[in-house]
Design a protein around this motif. Structure first.
Motif, PDB file in Angstrom:
ATOM      1  N   PHE A   1       6.662 -38.231 -23.477  1.00 46.07           N
ATOM      2  CA  PHE A   1       6.839 -38.381 -22.067  1.00 46.07           C
ATOM      3  C   PHE A   1       6.458 -39.731 -21.470  1.00 46.07           C
ATOM      4  O   PHE A   1       5.866 -40.308 -22.256  1.00 46.07           O
ATOM      5  CB  PHE A   1       6.044 -37.254 -21.352  1.00 46.07           C
TER       6      PHE A   1
ATOM      7  N   PRO B   1      10.102 -33.958 -17.629  1.00 41.93           N
ATOM      8  CA  PRO B   1      10.288 -35.368 -18.501  1.00 41.93           C
ATOM      9  C   PRO B   1      11.604 -35.331 -19.749  1.00 41.93           C
ATOM     10  O   PRO B   1      11.969 -36.166 -19.841  1.00 41.93           O
ATOM     11  CB  PRO B   1       8.833 -35.440 -19.353  1.00 41.93           C
TER      12      PRO B   1
ATOM     13  N   ALA C   1       4.879 -39.128 -16.172  1.00 41.00           N
ATOM     14  CA  ALA C   1       4.704 -37.764 -16.572  1.00 41.00           C
ATOM     15  C   ALA C   1       3.141 -37.206 -17.166  1.00 41.00           C
ATOM     16  O   ALA C   1       2.964 -36.076 -17.613  1.00 41.00           O
ATOM     17  CB  ALA C   1       5.439 -37.446 -17.521  1.00 41.00           C
TER      18      ALA C   1
END
Lengths: 366, 507
Positions: A190, A112, A194
């Protein structure tokens, strides 16, 4: 009769056979002993033991909200402890799961952080896999030095845990720092894909708990049914028998450490991709070390570890409760964990030995 | 004869069913060097531990200078004036000599250092009091141990196999020290199985065999032959009238093997050569501690030769020196080690799980998982065929008696139907009936064409089993002696290293 025996002092005598009953009683007895000791300590500190007891050991189970938090904490503890226990059974003492956990978190965060725009359901599984590999990679350093140079794995893995913490600091203060983060040492948040999907709606419990249970099942099959697990146990119980049978010691060390690192890395990945949602300095609150206690408290048995992981997770949550409601210091939880391990070691001694009172110093030489 | 310094009457000690000492009478005179002679396992060390108070006897009395002696603890023994030097040293390597002494003897360093130097001058025990122990040779460390004992002014000094760790030059120096100590008024109990040494230094000898005393003699009046007979036993077995099965293919061949182990207490092997053929039993005789365990580990693959020293050990025609134990087993090699618990079997595991240890390739696994049913069947087969007395196949190996565990391990290895079977001490601790069953089985396997190598300390057993015998002494192997043409006395001479010396007994 030992020459060291003194009058009126009990002597530890090895039991011929450790019964199943005493094996099962030992962990709860350890919990009871540790609880008593700690309540005594709180009394000395001028806190109300009943209130602490309530906050610490009962409250986590009393409401769904706090119990779901217990389950959340249980995930990483269960994963790491199952991995460590396999190594401990082989007498390979990986004490650095904390470092492997951190490396797992770092490896998982790479996706990420480097690909913040990426979308798709592949991201969180890829992060978990990458994290597990990162943990195994970090553990492989220890395995390498142990096998090649016979460097003690306790020291190497422990020191590498400290190195891992510095690697994390470097990344968070340097290349991976969130540019919009007001200079806080943390990464960007993130993206949605993710994050590990939530398992129970309305809580933070995610799919990684299922993964931890699946891993526990795999650990059970590995240790109780597979020949590879059998070889590890022989190496731990009787190294010379392993040599006699031709089981390779180096391979056992590699396997033990890689499994431990894999599990710890997976737990680290699940932590950043789960409740945290970003890479932070405080990703681990000592899970790697607490898992050692969990592994032993569970008797190094995959089923026992499920229960001890639940207990240890409850202690984390209960400790937080007690800090708020009973005004306990932060260190109290660590003290409880430590005394739990100590009490367990005492209890386990009585599984293998019994006390015998001797009133005469001298034997029966007529 | 003067009144004895130490006198034992009817001392007995058992460990479980094993009688380590039975009804021992012993008198140690003042100012004498008294040998306790016997094979390993004869009960020498147990007797010394009883005298020094490490263990307590089950029965019997002791007296010291005419007074009753309690034999209660080493501290008691030291107070009475009994000191002991163990075979393996108990020194702290990171401390100096004087610091080590100071752990036992009170006093300032400078006073003690002076005492150490004086003892050194008086008794030929020169050692630098300020030297660190790790920098000392084995001989010097032994001197430190003796000095530490002497600092407590003992009247009786027990030395447990003191020469086993020493090179020949140091042995002479030690003997000179012992003589000076005797002349200085200290009696010495000297444990050994080396006959020449005992003849060289001792003025009395007590011979032990199987936990019992078989003789009190003056070793100077007897030759090594006599002493060996007393030590090994008079009733030598008749050679086996078996057919010679020569000409089978070579299953094990060792060619000029030299090996120096890392462990300083281990025996170095030099120029070891042997051949075991199909349909033949070769026996290795010798007093234990002469390199048998080192040789066994090299054959089994538990010790692997460095690659540049390969081409020394061949199994089924293949060079195996550098491959590990598992790989050797894959060539149809099976091995029963000397130690059953912790090596031949895992004490904490059930017999079923112990079967997996070496029998896993014979169909006990299924896709990497243990096939419990077949492992159990294999184990129960072994228990039945080899008459293993156990409540069941789930019993822990550690709960079996030594003899029954031995039957189980021998059975397990034979059930692998190997081409080459190597058995160390096949019948140690096994009762007579079971022992002869194991021996009959080994001979039957030989007649079916198996190649068998046996290491044993029991000469009777080797004569009953083997086609030929080689004797190991101080890491060297004698040439093969065909059992039918060899008398036990001849083997005995090789066992004590007397064969090459001038003093040969006429055959």
């Amino acid at each position: 009769m030992s020459a060291l025996s003194r009058p009126f002092l009990p002597v530890l005598v090895r039991r011929e056979h450790a019964s199943l009953a005493i094996k099962l009683v030992a962990p709860p007895a350890a919990l009871g002993l540790a609880t008593l000791l700690n309540l005594g300590l709180y009394l000395l500190m001028g806190r109300d033991p009943a209130a602490v007891f309530h906050a610490m050991l009962l409250e986590p189970f009393l409401s769904w909200a706090s119990f779901s938090e217990v389950l959340l904490k249980m995930g990483p503890l269960l994963l790491i402890a199952q991995g460590l226990a396999i190594g401990f059974r082989a007498k390979v003492f990986n004490i650095g799961a904390e470092g492997q956990f951190i490396l797992g978190a770092i490896f998982a965060s790479a996706i990420p952080i480097w690909l913040p725009q990426a979308t798709g359901q592949w991201i969180w599984p890829a992060m978990l896999v990458l994290g597990a590999l990162g943990g195994a990679l970090w553990a492989s350093l220890t395995a390498f030095w142990r096998v090649r140079l016979n460097a003690n794995e306790i020291l190497v893995s422990l020191m590498l845990a400290l190195v891992a913490a510095q690697v994390l600091n470097y990344l968070l203060l340097g290349p991976w720092k969130d540019p919009a983060g007001f200079n806080f040492p943390q990464s960007v948040m993130f993206q949605y894909d993710a994050m590990v999907p939530i398992l129970i709606p309305g809580t933070r419990v995610n799919v990684s708990l299922l993964i931890a249970f699946a891993f526990s099942l795999a650990a059970w099959v590995f240790m109780q049914r597979s020949f590879a697990g059998y070889k590890l146990q022989v190496g731990g119980l009787a190294p010379r028998a392993a040599g006699y049978a031709g089981f390779n010691e180096g391979r056992a060390i590699w396997l033990s450490l890689l499994i431990g690192g894999f599990a710890a890395g997976l737990a680290g990945a699940a932590e950043v991709a789960g409740p945290l949602g970003q890479l932070q300095r405080s990703i681990s609150t000592g899970y790697g070390y607490a898992a050692i206690i969990v592994a032993y408290l569970g008797g190094l048995h995959p089923i026992g570890i499920v229960f001890s992981a639940l207990l240890m997770a409850a202690l984390y949550i209960g400790g937080d409760n007690a800090m708020v409601s009973a005004n306990l210091p932060v260190a109290a939880v660590r003290v409880f964990q430590g005394s739990l391990l100590l009490a367990y070691l005492v209890a386990i001694a009585f599984v293998r030995y019994r006390l015998e009172w001797r009133h005469a110093a001298h034997g029966s030489a007529p | 004869m003067t009144a004895p310094l130490l006198s034992l009457r009817g001392i007995s000690k058992s460990y479980g069913q094993i009688h380590a000492n039975r009804d021992i009478d012993l008198d140690v005179a003042p100012r004498s060097i008294h040998a306790i002679l016997g094979e390993n396992g004869a009960g020498k060390s147990t007797l010394m531990k009883l005298i020094y108070g490490v263990e307590q006897p089950d029965a019997g009395t002791a007296s010291w200078k005419g007074e009753p002696l309690a034999l209660a603890s080493p501290a008691d023994a030291r107070r009475k004036g009994i000191g002991m030097v163990f075979q393996h040293f108990s020194l702290f390597e990171t401390l100096t000599v004087v610091e080590n002494v100071r752990l036992v003897v009170p006093g300032s360093k400078s006073v003690l250092a002076q005492g150490i130097r004086k003892l050194g001058r008086d008794f030929g025990l020169e050692v630098d009091p300020l030297a660190h122990v790790h920098a000392l040779s084995v001989g010097e460390r032994q001197r430190v141990e003796i000095i530490r004992c002497l600092m407590t002014r003992p009247q009786l000094l027990i030395l447990d196999e003191p020469t086993s760790v020493l090179p020949p030059q140091s042995v002479d120096k030690l003997f000179e020290t012992l003589r000076r100590l005797r002349d200085g008024g200290v009696s010495i109990l000297f444990i050994s199985h080396k006959l020449e040494e005992i003849r060289a230094v001792c003025d009395r000898a007590t011979i032990l065999r199987g936990g019992c005393i078989t003789g009190h003699v003056d070793p100077r009046d007897h030759d090594a032959h006599d002493l060996a007979r007393m030590m090994i036993g008079r009733d030598m077995p008749q050679p086996m009238p078996a057919l010679a099965h020569s000409g089978g293919e070579k299953r094990l061949e060792i060619v000029g093997l030299d090996h120096r182990p890392d462990d300083p207490f281990a025996v170095a092997l030099s120029d070891v050569s042997l051949t075991v053929r199909a349909g033949e039993i070769l026996g290795i005789a010798g007093i234990s501690g002469n390199g048998q365990s080192e040789l066994a580990a090299l054959i089994s693959g538990e010790t692997v030769l460095p690659r540049d020293k390969s081409e020394r050990i061949f199994m089924m025609g293949r060079d195996v020196g550098a491959i590990d134990a598992a790989a050797r087993r894959r060539l149809d090699f099976a091995f029963v080690p000397e130690e059953r618990l912790g090596r031949g079997a895992v004490p904490e595991m059930s017999l079923v799980l112990n079967s997996l240890l070496t029998a896993h390739p014979s169909g006990l696994l299924k896709r990497g998982l243990v096939d419990t049913a077949r492992a159990k069947a294999f184990t129960e087969d072994c228990i039945r065929q080899y008459d293993v007395r156990t409540p069941g196949s789930e019993t822990e190996a550690g709960a079996l008696s030594g003899g029954n565990l031995q039957k189980y391990i021998v059975g397990r290895e034979i059930m692998l139907s190997p081409k080459l079977l190597f058995v160390a001490q096949p019948t140690w601790g096994v009762d007579i009936g079971a022992a002869s069953a194991i021996r009959r089985r080994l001979v039957a396997l030989r007649n079916e064409g198996m190649a068998i190598l046996v290491i044993s300390e029991e000469l009777e057993e080797l004569f009953e089993l083997c086609d030929s015998i080689q004797v190991i002494h101080q890491g060297r192997l004698s040439p093969p002696l065909v059992t039918r043409d060899t008398r036990p006395e001849e083997i005995g001479r090789y066992m004590i290293g007397a064969h090459s010396t001038a003093e040969k007994v006429p055959a």
